[in-house]
Each structure stands twice: as structure tokens, then as C-alpha cells.
Design a protein around this motif. Structure first.
Motif, PDB file in Angstrom:
ATOM      1  N   ILE A 103     -40.402  52.565 -82.375  1.00 29.28           N
ATOM      2  CA  ILE A 103     -39.622  52.822 -81.165  1.00 29.28           C
ATOM      3  C   ILE A 103     -40.074  54.144 -80.549  1.00 29.28           C
ATOM      4  N   PRO A 104     -40.336  54.195 -79.246  1.00 25.98           N
ATOM      5  CA  PRO A 104     -40.771  55.464 -78.624  1.00 25.98           C
ATOM      6  C   PRO A 104     -39.735  56.561 -78.839  1.00 25.98           C
ATOM      7  N   THR A 105     -40.220  57.764 -79.119  1.00 20.62           N
ATOM      8  CA  THR A 105     -39.300  58.867 -79.418  1.00 20.62           C
ATOM      9  C   THR A 105     -38.473  59.270 -78.202  1.00 20.62           C
ATOM     10  N   VAL A 106     -38.974  59.012 -77.009  1.00 21.22           N
ATOM     11  CA  VAL A 106     -38.180  59.337 -75.833  1.00 21.22           C
ATOM     12  C   VAL A 106     -36.928  58.468 -75.784  1.00 21.22           C
ATOM     13  N   VAL A 107     -37.018  57.247 -76.314  1.00 23.35           N
ATOM     14  CA  VAL A 107     -35.845  56.375 -76.394  1.00 23.35           C
ATOM     15  C   VAL A 107     -34.830  56.958 -77.368  1.00 23.35           C
ATOM     16  N   TYR A 108     -35.313  57.458 -78.498  1.00 20.95           N
ATOM     17  CA  TYR A 108     -34.414  58.121 -79.444  1.00 20.95           C
ATOM     18  C   TYR A 108     -33.735  59.332 -78.794  1.00 20.95           C
ATOM     19  N   GLY A 109     -34.483  60.079 -78.007  1.00 26.36           N
ATOM     20  CA  GLY A 109     -33.914  61.257 -77.371  1.00 26.36           C
ATOM     21  C   GLY A 109     -32.789  60.901 -76.404  1.00 26.36           C
ATOM     22  N   THR A 129     -41.245  66.082 -80.798  1.00 29.47           N
ATOM     23  CA  THR A 129     -41.126  66.791 -79.525  1.00 29.47           C
ATOM     24  C   THR A 129     -40.038  66.222 -78.622  1.00 29.47           C
ATOM     25  N   MET A 130     -40.135  64.933 -78.309  1.00 24.49           N
ATOM     26  CA  MET A 130     -39.300  64.387 -77.245  1.00 24.49           C
ATOM     27  C   MET A 130     -37.813  64.372 -77.610  1.00 24.49           C
ATOM     28  N   ILE A 131     -37.490  64.072 -78.854  1.00 20.74           N
ATOM     29  CA  ILE A 131     -36.070  64.016 -79.235  1.00 20.74           C
ATOM     30  C   ILE A 131     -35.420  65.379 -79.062  1.00 20.74           C
ATOM     31  N   LEU A 136     -30.814  82.457 -81.343  1.00 20.01           N
ATOM     32  CA  LEU A 136     -30.826  82.539 -82.803  1.00 20.01           C
ATOM     33  C   LEU A 136     -29.417  82.264 -83.318  1.00 20.01           C
ATOM     34  N   THR A 137     -29.133  81.014 -83.599  1.00 16.09           N
ATOM     35  CA  THR A 137     -27.833  80.607 -84.112  1.00 16.09           C
ATOM     36  C   THR A 137     -28.051  79.551 -85.171  1.00 16.09           C
ATOM     37  N   TRP A 138     -27.136  79.522 -86.139  1.00 16.33           N
ATOM     38  CA  TRP A 138     -27.208  78.515 -87.192  1.00 16.33           C
ATOM     39  C   TRP A 138     -26.125  77.464 -87.013  1.00 16.33           C
ATOM     40  N   ASN A 139     -25.506  77.427 -85.846  1.00 13.17           N
ATOM     41  CA  ASN A 139     -24.477  76.438 -85.555  1.00 13.17           C
ATOM     42  C   ASN A 139     -25.122  75.206 -84.918  1.00 13.17           C
ATOM     43  N   PRO A 140     -25.180  74.078 -85.605  1.00 10.47           N
ATOM     44  CA  PRO A 140     -25.852  72.908 -85.053  1.00 10.47           C
ATOM     45  C   PRO A 140     -25.117  72.262 -83.877  1.00 10.47           C
ATOM     46  N   LEU A 141     -23.882  72.716 -83.602  1.00 11.95           N
ATOM     47  CA  LEU A 141     -23.142  72.150 -82.472  1.00 11.95           C
ATOM     48  C   LEU A 141     -23.562  72.779 -81.146  1.00 11.95           C
ATOM     49  N   GLU A 142     -24.370  73.808 -81.193  1.00 12.98           N
ATOM     50  CA  GLU A 142     -24.807  74.486 -79.974  1.00 12.98           C
ATOM     51  C   GLU A 142     -26.211  74.036 -79.589  1.00 12.98           C
ATOM     52  N   GLY A 143     -26.537  74.269 -78.326  1.00 12.01           N
ATOM     53  CA  GLY A 143     -27.867  73.954 -77.856  1.00 12.01           C
ATOM     54  C   GLY A 143     -28.871  74.986 -78.317  1.00 12.01           C
ATOM     55  N   MET A 144     -30.082  74.553 -78.567  1.00 12.48           N
ATOM     56  CA  MET A 144     -31.146  75.450 -79.009  1.00 12.48           C
ATOM     57  C   MET A 144     -32.488  74.817 -78.671  1.00 12.48           C
ATOM     58  N   GLN A 145     -33.532  75.604 -78.783  1.00 12.36           N
ATOM     59  CA  GLN A 145     -34.874  75.141 -78.443  1.00 12.36           C
ATOM     60  C   GLN A 145     -35.794  75.283 -79.648  1.00 12.36           C
ATOM     61  N   THR A 146     -36.492  74.222 -79.985  1.00 14.67           N
ATOM     62  CA  THR A 146     -37.430  74.238 -81.096  1.00 14.67           C
ATOM     63  C   THR A 146     -38.817  74.651 -80.607  1.00 14.67           C
ATOM     64  N   MET A 147     -39.721  74.817 -81.556  1.00 12.24           N
ATOM     65  CA  MET A 147     -41.089  75.186 -81.198  1.00 12.24           C
ATOM     66  C   MET A 147     -41.760  74.105 -80.357  1.00 12.24           C
ATOM     67  N   ALA A 191     -43.442  71.740 -75.041  1.00 13.53           N
ATOM     68  CA  ALA A 191     -43.331  70.666 -74.051  1.00 13.53           C
ATOM     69  C   ALA A 191     -42.849  71.190 -72.707  1.00 13.53           C
ATOM     70  N   SER A 192     -41.832  72.051 -72.721  1.00 12.75           N
ATOM     71  CA  SER A 192     -41.279  72.550 -71.456  1.00 12.75           C
ATOM     72  C   SER A 192     -42.230  73.517 -70.772  1.00 12.75           C
ATOM     73  N   ALA A 193     -42.865  74.421 -71.539  1.00 17.08           N
ATOM     74  CA  ALA A 193     -43.784  75.383 -70.937  1.00 17.08           C
ATOM     75  C   ALA A 193     -45.087  74.725 -70.520  1.00 17.08           C
ATOM     76  N   GLY A 194     -45.515  73.732 -71.278  1.00 16.62           N
ATOM     77  CA  GLY A 194     -46.774  73.075 -70.959  1.00 16.62           C
ATOM     78  C   GLY A 194     -46.715  72.243 -69.699  1.00 16.62           C
ATOM     79  N   THR A 195     -45.526  71.781 -69.343  1.00 12.13           N
ATOM     80  CA  THR A 195     -45.384  70.998 -68.103  1.00 12.13           C
ATOM     81  C   THR A 195     -45.072  71.877 -66.899  1.00 12.13           C
ATOM     82  N   GLY A 196     -44.932  73.186 -67.118  1.00 10.37           N
ATOM     83  CA  GLY A 196     -44.646  74.100 -66.015  1.00 10.37           C
ATOM     84  C   GLY A 196     -45.918  74.540 -65.309  1.00 10.37           C
TER      85      GLY A 196
END
Length: 313
Positions: A133-139, A237-239, A250-261, A266-271
């Protein structure tokens, strides 16, 4: 009268024939080329990362990059502490493994020790469909279905934010279940049947045989499956780009939004970043760190596999 000696007539198609086997040579060449393609791809990735990464660290110290906790490389006042991206990657990966390892190993034990051959032929391909299944669908599934579901049924109200690491990690865990299950089941199926028969002869149940005989015997293959799943989760990446958000904090609370490597890449490369600028070079620096983390995990996996590998004759 002397009997004439009997001459041995060589059998047609004997193994010692001297006629060259062009087909075998061609297959060998194809296999060598296949191995060289993978090696060459790795060398090409390293060669593309090193020059720009070196240029980045010529302007930013590696101490600031690795040990500070503010990541704003595209802002007017830039900071280059990669710890928020690393912590987000670690959190989503741990959540994914908490889902994938129990489900994957449970499915592998069932298919190897409990399922009938006909059931195994049906269930295993269906399980492996999840990997296609494409990962964008999972996302989008995590963002549009799982997150609202968690918000509606979260104990005490509240629940995760719209973008959060919990949904991304849970869905990513489902995505890598086939990796753990399929490879672990292959390792368990390779365990000789004599070990199972000896366990049953001693009065062990199927559960005892699976947990105390088969799983320890297939431990090296299971470790390899888990490490491959970890590498798959770290590099996803996509999920995470869709479901966990693009806020490097820098937070360890999984209920908050965060950005992975990978989300940052992905976001900077498309800019619209000028090639050669420091902002552009951050993409390669983060990619080099991601490559180094994956390489270390694979080296540890190879060492564990060699340490716990069982050889049967």
C-alpha cells in the motif's frame, strides 16, 4: 586366451565434461552485476552527501548541530540544532515498533506453528499486501481517520492534536508488520523439524515448543527482521510528513505535533531553496546523519546475527 580389457564409456552429460557452459557464466555475470549495482548505489549516495555536508559543517559547528535543541534553519534568525528532529524520529519509531513487533511476531508464530498449510498459503500473501500500500495512503489514513478517532474516544477528553506523533507511529507500525511477520516466519520455517519432534517427544505443548525451541533457534533471523523494520521506520517519509506535522520541537509527548528528519527533508526539498545556500546544505547534513544512523543499526544487526546464528546439519 586373454580377455580384452573393458573400456569405460563416459556417460552422456557427465559432470566432468569439458564443454563450456555459457549459460552458467552468463548467470554468474548477471549476479555479480546485481551485487555491484547495490554497492555502487551506496557509494553514489555517500559521494553525493559528503561534499555538501562538509561545506555545511564548514559554516556550522558539529557541536551546535548535534547538541543544541533549536532547529530553525529556514528562518531569518537561523539555528541548527538537530535534536528536535532526532527526538521526533525516535518517538515515532518506538511507537511503530511497539505495534509491529508483537503483531508481527505473533503472526509469524501462528503461520509457522499453528496454521494449516492451506491457511498459511492464503493468510501470508494477504498479510504481505499491507507492504504494497502506498505510504501516502497510510499518511492520509492516519490524519483523516485515526487522529479524529483518537480525539473522540480519548479518556477524559482532549487527546492528540491534529498533527501528532502517536497517529503517525501507530499507522507506521501497521505498515511494517508484514516486514517483521514475513521475515520472522521464514526464519522459523527454516528451523529443522527434528527440533520440534524432539520437543513434542518430551511432552511439550505447541506453545512451549514455539516459545522455547523454535523462537530461540530462529533468533538471528528474527533480529534481522526487526532491524530491517527499524530501518524502514526511521526512513519513512510520507506518513510522518502528513500525519505528525512540520513543527520541530523538542518534546517527548507523542500527542503533540513534531517534525522528523525525513519530514524535514521532504518539506525543505520541495521548497524554493537556492542551490549552494546554507539552508540548502541543511538537507544534506540531515540526510548524512540519517544515513549514519541507519548504517550503525545495520552494523549492529550484522553483529547480532553472527553472534546468535544457529547452524544445523
Amino acid at each position: 586366451m586373454t580377455a580384452s580389457p573393458i573400456r569405460a564409456v563416459p556417460a552422456r552429460g557427465a559432470l566432468g565434461r569439458s564443454r563450456p557452459r555459457y549459460g552458467e557464466h552468463a548467470v554468474r555475470v548477471v549476479l555479480v552485476l546485481a551485487a555491484l549495482v547495490s554497492v555502487g548505489t551506496t557509494v553514489g549516495i555517500v559521494a553525493s552527501l559528503i561534499p555538501t555536508t562538509v561545506a555545511f559543517f564548514g559554516q556550522v559547528s558539529w557541536q551546535e548541530f548535534l547538541f543544541t535543541a533549536e532547529w530553525t534553519p529556514l528562518f531569518a534568525d537561523p539555528h541548527y540544532g538537530v535534536l528536535p528532529l532526532v527526538s521526533a524520529t525516535l518517538i515515532t519509531t518506538v511507537i511503530a515498533l511497539a505495534v509491529a513487533i508483537p503483531l508481527g511476531l505473533g503472526a509469524a508464530v501462528y503461520l509457522s506453528e499453528y496454521a494449516a498449510p492451506r491457511t498459511r498459503r492464503v493468510v501470508k500473501p494477504v498479510l504481505e499486501v499491507l507492504a504494497g500500500i502506498p505510504t501516502v495512503v497510510y499518511g492520509f489514513f492516519a490524519l483523516s481517520f485515526l487522529t479524529p478517532l483518537l480525539q473522540d474516544y480519548w479518556p477524559g477528553g482532549g487527546g492528540p492534536q491534529i498533527f501528532n506523533a502517536l497517529s503517525a507511529g501507530l499507522v507506521m507500525g501497521v505498515m511494517i508488520v508484514p516486514t517483521v511477520a514475513s521475515l520472522s516466519e521464514d526464519a522459523m520455517s527454516a528451523v529443522p523439524g527434528a527440533l520440534r519432534e524432539g520437543s513434542y517427544a518430551l511432552g511439550s505443548s505447541t506453545r512451549q515448543t514455539a516459545t522455547r525451541v523454535v523462537v530461540p533457534a530462529a533468533f538471528s533471523g528474527i533480529v534481522a527482521a526487526i532491524v530491517l523494520a527499524v530501518s524502514r521506520a526511521v526512513g519513512e517519509t510520507m506518513i510522518v510528513a502528513i500525519a505528525s506535522g512540520q513543527r520541530p520541537s523538542l518534546t517527548w509527548n507523542p500527542l503533540e505535533g513534531m517534525q522528523t528528519m525525513t519530514g524535514f527533508i521532504a518539506s525543505a526539498g520541495t521548497g524554493d531553496l537556492p542551490v549552494g545556500s546554507l539552508s540548502y546544505q541543511t538537507i544534506f547534513a540531515v540526510g548524512a546523519l540519517l544515513f549514519a544512523i541507519t548504517l550503525v543499526m545495520n552494523l549492529l544487526s550484522a553483529r547480532l546475527v553472527r553472534r546468535f546464528r544457529e547452524v544445523y546439519e
